[in-house]
Design a protein around this motif. Structure first.
Motif, mmCIF file in Angstrom:
data_model
loop_
_atom_site.group_PDB
_atom_site.id
_atom_site.type_symbol
_atom_site.label_atom_id
_atom_site.label_comp_id
_atom_site.label_asym_id
_atom_site.label_seq_id
_atom_site.Cartn_x
_atom_site.Cartn_y
_atom_site.Cartn_z
ATOM 1 N N SER A 54 22.858 43.279 29.156
ATOM 2 C CA SER A 54 23.751 44.181 29.884
ATOM 3 C C SER A 54 23.014 45.106 30.842
ATOM 4 C CB SER A 54 24.576 45.016 28.894
ATOM 5 O OG SER A 54 23.733 45.766 28.038
ATOM 6 N N ALA A 55 21.684 45.242 30.685
ATOM 7 C CA ALA A 55 20.923 46.061 31.628
ATOM 8 C C ALA A 55 20.929 45.464 33.025
ATOM 9 C CB ALA A 55 19.483 46.214 31.138
ATOM 10 N N GLY A 56 21.206 44.174 33.125
ATOM 11 C CA GLY A 56 21.230 43.518 34.427
ATOM 12 C C GLY A 56 22.617 43.344 35.004
ATOM 13 N N SER A 57 23.591 44.030 34.426
ATOM 14 C CA SER A 57 24.978 43.808 34.868
ATOM 15 C C SER A 57 25.421 44.792 35.936
ATOM 16 C CB SER A 57 25.926 43.890 33.667
ATOM 17 O OG SER A 57 25.913 45.194 33.105
ATOM 18 N N SER A 58 24.483 45.513 36.545
ATOM 19 C CA SER A 58 24.884 46.427 37.624
ATOM 20 C C SER A 58 25.500 45.614 38.757
ATOM 21 C CB SER A 58 23.677 47.223 38.127
ATOM 22 O OG SER A 58 22.736 46.368 38.738
ATOM 23 N N HIS A 59 26.526 46.153 39.351
ATOM 24 C CA HIS A 59 27.248 45.423 40.395
ATOM 25 C C HIS A 59 26.363 45.155 41.608
ATOM 26 C CE1 HIS A 59 30.846 47.494 38.325
ATOM 27 N NE2 HIS A 59 30.661 46.298 37.804
ATOM 28 N N GLU A 60 25.425 46.068 41.874
ATOM 29 C CA GLU A 60 24.518 45.859 43.008
ATOM 30 C C GLU A 60 23.626 44.644 42.769
ATOM 31 O OE1 GLU A 60 20.904 48.208 45.379
ATOM 32 O OE2 GLU A 60 22.105 49.259 43.863
ATOM 33 N N PHE A 61 23.128 44.495 41.550
ATOM 34 C CA PHE A 61 22.254 43.358 41.246
ATOM 35 C C PHE A 61 23.032 42.050 41.291
ATOM 36 C CE2 PHE A 61 19.939 40.809 37.852
ATOM 37 C CZ PHE A 61 18.945 40.393 38.713
ATOM 38 N N LEU A 62 24.234 42.043 40.735
ATOM 39 C CA LEU A 62 25.034 40.822 40.754
ATOM 40 C C LEU A 62 25.422 40.450 42.182
ATOM 41 C CD1 LEU A 62 27.340 41.301 37.642
ATOM 42 C CD2 LEU A 62 25.089 40.233 37.798
ATOM 43 N N ALA A 63 25.713 41.447 42.995
ATOM 44 C CA ALA A 63 26.017 41.165 44.399
ATOM 45 C C ALA A 63 24.795 40.584 45.110
ATOM 46 C CB ALA A 63 26.480 42.440 45.095
ATOM 47 N N GLY B 89 42.073 42.616 34.097
ATOM 48 C CA GLY B 89 42.724 43.427 35.109
ATOM 49 C C GLY B 89 41.952 43.442 36.411
ATOM 50 N N ILE B 90 42.674 43.638 37.484
ATOM 51 C CA ILE B 90 42.065 43.606 38.811
ATOM 52 C C ILE B 90 41.053 44.727 38.974
ATOM 53 C CG2 ILE B 90 42.539 43.790 41.284
ATOM 54 C CD1 ILE B 90 45.251 42.538 40.771
ATOM 55 N N GLY B 91 41.348 45.894 38.422
ATOM 56 C CA GLY B 91 40.454 47.032 38.591
ATOM 57 C C GLY B 91 39.083 46.796 37.993
ATOM 58 N N LEU B 92 39.027 46.173 36.809
ATOM 59 C CA LEU B 92 37.751 45.943 36.149
ATOM 60 C C LEU B 92 36.917 44.915 36.891
ATOM 61 C CD1 LEU B 92 35.801 46.328 33.792
ATOM 62 C CD2 LEU B 92 37.114 44.648 32.505
ATOM 63 N N LEU B 93 37.547 43.864 37.373
ATOM 64 C CA LEU B 93 36.812 42.782 38.019
ATOM 65 C C LEU B 93 36.598 43.008 39.515
ATOM 66 C CD1 LEU B 93 38.403 39.652 36.305
ATOM 67 C CD2 LEU B 93 36.135 40.619 35.914
ATOM 68 N N ALA B 94 37.219 44.037 40.069
ATOM 69 C CA ALA B 94 37.143 44.241 41.515
ATOM 70 C C ALA B 94 35.721 44.475 41.991
ATOM 71 C CB ALA B 94 38.041 45.416 41.916
ATOM 72 N N SER B 95 34.902 45.133 41.177
ATOM 73 C CA SER B 95 33.536 45.446 41.603
ATOM 74 C C SER B 95 32.558 44.303 41.321
ATOM 75 C CB SER B 95 33.054 46.723 40.913
ATOM 76 O OG SER B 95 33.217 46.617 39.513
ATOM 77 N N PHE B 96 33.007 43.255 40.630
ATOM 78 C CA PHE B 96 32.167 42.082 40.396
ATOM 79 C C PHE B 96 32.326 41.106 41.559
ATOM 80 C CE2 PHE B 96 32.566 43.676 36.073
ATOM 81 C CZ PHE B 96 31.317 43.421 35.528
ATOM 82 N N PRO B 97 31.340 40.230 41.772
ATOM 83 C CA PRO B 97 31.498 39.202 42.802
ATOM 84 C C PRO B 97 32.717 38.335 42.523
ATOM 85 C CG PRO B 97 29.204 39.344 42.113
ATOM 86 C CD PRO B 97 29.997 40.211 41.168
ATOM 87 N N ALA B 98 33.315 37.824 43.574
ATOM 88 C CA ALA B 98 34.495 36.980 43.429
ATOM 89 C C ALA B 98 34.188 35.786 42.529
ATOM 90 C CB ALA B 98 34.964 36.495 44.799
ATOM 91 N N GLY B 99 35.131 35.455 41.669
ATOM 92 C CA GLY B 99 34.947 34.314 40.776
ATOM 93 C C GLY B 99 34.276 34.643 39.465
ATOM 94 N N THR B 100 33.988 35.940 39.218
ATOM 95 C CA THR B 100 33.336 36.320 37.964
ATOM 96 C C THR B 100 34.291 36.163 36.791
ATOM 97 O OG1 THR B 100 31.879 37.906 39.065
ATOM 98 C CG2 THR B 100 32.241 38.216 36.708
ATOM 99 N N ARG B 101 33.783 35.628 35.709
ATOM 100 C CA ARG B 101 34.562 35.441 34.485
ATOM 101 C C ARG B 101 33.959 36.287 33.370
ATOM 102 N NH1 ARG B 101 34.057 29.118 33.674
ATOM 103 N NH2 ARG B 101 35.518 29.525 31.955
#
Length: 468
Positions: free
Chosen positions: A233-242, A300-312
């Motif tokens: 989970s330390a690597g789950s920052s939205h900036e890193f995933l983007a 929900g859309i709010g939780l996944l909105a900051s993740f890259p498209a297609g994130t599960r």
């Protein structure tokens, strides 16, 4: 011969000639030459020199990497190699080694990384020529396409005042390096030495370590193969995933599988989840008391909105093992929950498969544990720059062990941990004999792994020479 108890009685005397220790470690020095690592390091650290020194800094750096691969912990351990010149040649003194380390600044470390990448490319080419394939990551008996990169951080305590050492989140004092390993082969692709108080989920550090790891991969694989990046989970920052997603724009086929912190919206999705299915163990059998479910449509859309498209989002719940650290949510439910995010699309594996694939990220903990016995478990200097150079050489030593296993060994030895390699192969004693201008390294006939060593040396001699 008389014996006392169960051991034969011996009388100890000196005077033996031609006997050497750590004979198997010669595999590592010669492999460094065969992969072009030695020549690359010599060039990397020999720039702008008016005259050639008695000890080439690049050769000293290789000797230090070999020392760490052999299990040495301090520069003073170079004495084991230095006192056997008939086996290891001329090895630098401790003060010379200290001066070489002190001279390795950031530009020099960058040149060492370039040399290591070139040696890796040749080692992989040699592996394809001799073994016909590269090591692959398997999950549930299925070979994953491409490469799997595992990123994780660890705490390295410092037992004295050292530059940039600081209090850690584990209430210790030391450093908090971030590392990246190639899962299939155990190669140490990159590492960043950080102060002990460095953040666990610092996106900039993850991006830097991943970038350096990708530079270690030959172009044909960096751009021609799928690359899965796994983190906790330390690597789950939205900036890193983007950033991982953005690498696709540069021609890399990257995906991610990262742990996700269980926040209130995630807990709500877990509570509402239906259709849990049995989880699997690594051998394909049912994992006792464990189930998995996909949360993507419930998040929900709010939780996944900051993740890259297609994130599960996928969750596993199971009965906690004794000693497991549980949140209040877990304690209330009586089950331990873990959630991860992946952008692997539907149709490329069931959620059970994807969950096992992510759980295999735990193998990086073994890489780090054994890496701490191969150099980065103890940093020698009060100066941060010297310790950064030490980390780079420790990663090199880990690579030398991995290349030795995959290029020169067979069977269980390919998967053996460094301690087993050292006790059975690297630290073996032997006798040097000279006849007809030929120096022969003779290993005891009754040593159980003599044939393994002889085969490894023969394979080493048959490897294609680097082009200079």
């Amino acid at each position: 011969m008389q014996s006392t108890g169960t051991r034969p009685k011996v009388v100890v005397a000196g005077g033996a000639r031609g006997v050497v220790g750590h004979a198997g470690t010669r595999l590592l020095t010669d492999l460094a030459d065969k992969t072009g690592l030695t020549s690359g390091f010599v060039q990397a650290l020999g720039l702008d020199r008016v005259r050639r020194p008695a000890h080439e800094p690049g050769r000293v750096a290789v000797d230090l990497a070999v020392l760490l691969a052999d299990g040495g912990e301090a520069i003073a351990d170079l004495a084991v190699l230095r006192q056997q010149p008939d086996l290891f040649g001329s090895v630098a003194s401790d003060p010379t080694a200290w001066r070489v380390l002190a001279a390795i600044d950031e530009p020099a470390r960058a040149r060492l990384r370039v040399a290591r990448a070139a040696a890796r490319e040749l080692a992989w080419a040699q592996l394809l020529e001799t073994r016909r394939s590269l090591p692959v990551t398997t999950v549930l008996g299925r070979a994953l396409p491409g490469l799997v990169l595992d990123i994780d951080a660890t705490i390295v305590p410092a037992h004295s005042e050292k530059e940039s050492a600081a209090a850690t989140w584990k209430h210790t004092f030391g450093y908090h390096p971030l590392l990246c390993f190639l899962d299939a082969s155990g190669e140490a692709l990159s590492g960043m030495l950080r102060p002990g108080n460095a953040g666990s989920n610092t996106a900039a550090d993850h991006i830097t370590v991943l970038g350096q790891a990708l530079q270690q991969i030959p172009d044909a694989y960096r751009y021609g193969s799928p690359i899965l990046v796994r983190c906790d989970s330390a690597g789950s920052s939205h900036e890193f995933l983007a950033h991982i997603r953005g690498l696709r724009e540069h021609g890399m086929h990257t995906q991610f599988s990262v742990g996700v912190a269980i926040t209130e919206p995630v807990r709500a999705a877990i509570t509402a989840a239906k259709g849990w299915v049995p989880a699997l163990d690594g051998d394909g059998s049912l994992r006792d008391g464990a189930e998995v479910v996909e949360l993507t449509d419930l998040a929900g859309i709010g939780l996944l909105a900051s993740f890259p498209a297609g994130t599960r989002l996928i969750c596993r719940r199971e009965r906690p093992h004794p000693g497991a650290q549980l949140s209040l949510f877990d304690q209330v439910n009586g089950l331990r929950h873990q959630v991860f995010a992946t952008d692997t699309p539907h149709g490329q594996g069931s959620i059970q498969f994807l969950e096992v694939r992510h759980r295999c990220h735990a193998r990086v903990e073994d890489r780090i544990r054994t890496g701490k016995t191969t150099g980065f478990g103890r940093f020698p200097s009060r100066q941060f720059a010297i310790n950064q150079a030490w980390l780079e050489l420790a990663l090199t030593g880990i690579d030398l062990l991995a290349w030795t296993q995959h290029l020169l060994l067979d069977g269980a030895m390919i998967l053996a941990e460094p301690k087993k390699l050292r006790y059975r192969l690297l630290h073996v004693a032997a006798k040097l004999t000279r006849t007809a201008r030929t120096t022969t390294l003779r290993i005891a006939a009754d040593w159980p792994w003599t044939d393994t060593l002889i085969t490894a040396f023969r394979r080493l001699a048959a490897l294609p020479e680097p082009v200079t």
